[in-house]
Design a protein around this motif. Structure first.
Motif, PDB file in Angstrom:
ATOM      1  N   ASN A 101       0.840  -1.197   0.000  1.00 15.83           N
ATOM      2  CA  ASN A 101       0.000   0.000   0.000  1.00 15.83           C
ATOM      3  C   ASN A 101       0.880   1.254   0.000  1.00 15.83           C
ATOM      4  N   LEU A 102       1.962   1.228   0.763  1.00 16.82           N
ATOM      5  CA  LEU A 102       2.861   2.376   0.804  1.00 16.82           C
ATOM      6  C   LEU A 102       3.534   2.608  -0.544  1.00 16.82           C
ATOM      7  N   SER A 103       3.905   1.532  -1.227  1.00 18.17           N
ATOM      8  CA  SER A 103       4.538   1.720  -2.538  1.00 18.17           C
ATOM      9  C   SER A 103       3.540   2.322  -3.524  1.00 18.17           C
ATOM     10  N   TYR A 104       2.283   1.910  -3.453  1.00 21.72           N
ATOM     11  CA  TYR A 104       1.256   2.515  -4.318  1.00 21.72           C
ATOM     12  C   TYR A 104       1.100   3.991  -3.983  1.00 21.72           C
ATOM     13  N   ARG A 105       1.018   4.269  -2.673  1.00 26.64           N
ATOM     14  CA  ARG A 105       0.842   5.656  -2.263  1.00 26.64           C
ATOM     15  C   ARG A 105       2.065   6.499  -2.653  1.00 26.64           C
ATOM     16  N   LEU A 106       3.253   5.916  -2.561  1.00 24.38           N
ATOM     17  CA  LEU A 106       4.458   6.628  -2.955  1.00 24.38           C
ATOM     18  C   LEU A 106       4.444   6.927  -4.456  1.00 24.38           C
TER      19      LEU A 106
ATOM     20  N   VAL B 166       1.783   7.305  -6.336  1.00 24.37           N
ATOM     21  CA  VAL B 166       0.791   8.365  -6.542  1.00 24.37           C
ATOM     22  C   VAL B 166       1.367   9.715  -6.114  1.00 24.37           C
ATOM     23  N   THR B 167       2.091   9.730  -5.000  1.00 29.71           N
ATOM     24  CA  THR B 167       2.686  10.978  -4.517  1.00 29.71           C
ATOM     25  C   THR B 167       3.743  11.484  -5.492  1.00 29.71           C
ATOM     26  N   GLU B 168       4.544  10.573  -6.034  1.00 26.22           N
ATOM     27  CA  GLU B 168       5.547  10.985  -7.026  1.00 26.22           C
ATOM     28  C   GLU B 168       4.880  11.568  -8.264  1.00 26.22           C
ATOM     29  N   GLN B 169       3.821  10.942  -8.738  1.00 25.91           N
ATOM     30  CA  GLN B 169       3.112  11.474  -9.897  1.00 25.91           C
ATOM     31  C   GLN B 169       2.527  12.846  -9.583  1.00 25.91           C
ATOM     32  N   SER B 170       1.991  12.981  -8.387  1.00 29.53           N
ATOM     33  CA  SER B 170       1.418  14.265  -7.983  1.00 29.53           C
ATOM     34  C   SER B 170       2.500  15.333  -7.908  1.00 29.53           C
ATOM     35  N   SER B 171       3.656  14.976  -7.329  1.00 26.21           N
ATOM     36  CA  SER B 171       4.728  15.974  -7.226  1.00 26.21           C
ATOM     37  C   SER B 171       5.262  16.338  -8.622  1.00 26.21           C
TER      38      SER B 171
END
Length: 135
Positions: free
Chosen positions: A85-90, A92-97
Motif C-alpha cells: 500500500n505504501l509503494s502505491y501511495r508513494l 501516486v505521490t511521485e506522480q502528484s509531485s
C-alpha cells in the motif's frame, strides 16, 4: 554273631567333582542371567517411559514454536500488505509531485511573461506621461 555291615565309603572321584562344580556354575550363571535380564527389562521400560515423556514434551514445544511462527507470519503478511500500500501511495505521490512541478514551471513562465508585459506597460505609461507633460 555277625558284624554289622559297614556303611559304604563315600568316594568322590574327579568326574563327580567336575560335574558338581559345573552344575553349581550353571545354576549360578542362570540366576545371574535371570537377575540381569529382569534388571535390563526394568531399565528399558523406565527408559521407554522417559523417552515417551520426552517426545510428548518435545511435541508440545514444537507445536508452540509452530504457533508462534504462524502468528509471526500473519503479522509479517499484514506488514507486507502495508508496504505494498505504501509503494502505491508513494507512486501516486511521485506522480502528484511531478505534475505539481510542471504546474509550477508553467506558472513561473507565465509570471515571467507577465513581468515582461508589465515592463512594456510601464514603459508605455512612462511615454504617455512624458508626452502629456510636454504638452
Amino acid at each position: 554273631m555277625e558284624l554289622p555291615k559297614r556303611a559304604q565309603k563315600l568316594e568322590w572321584n574327579l568326574n563327580t567333582i567336575i560335574q558338581l562344580v559345573t552344575l553349581i556354575g550353571v545354576c549360578a550363571g542362570g540366576v545371574t542371567i535371570w537377575v540381569n535380564k529382569g534388571r535390563d527389562i526394568e531399565e528399558l521400560q523406565n527408559w521407554k517411559a522417559g523417552h515417551e515423556l520426552l517426545h510428548k514434551e518435545r511435541l508440545v514445544e514444537v507445536k508452540a514454536i509452530e504457533a508462534r511462527n504462524e502468528e509471526r507470519f500473519r503479522s509479517l503478511e499484514s506488514e507486507v500488505r502495508k508496504i505494498d500500500n505504501l509503494s502505491y501511495r508513494l507512486t501516486v505521490t511521485e506522480q502528484s509531485s511531478t505534475s505539481t512541478a510542471a504546474a509550477i514551471k508553467d506558472l513561473q513562465s507565465l509570471v515571467s511573461q507577465q513581468s515582461g508585459d508589465l515592463k512594456v506597460i510601464k514603459e508605455i505609461l512612462q511615454r504617455v506621461e512624458g508626452g502629456q507633460l510636454r504638452r
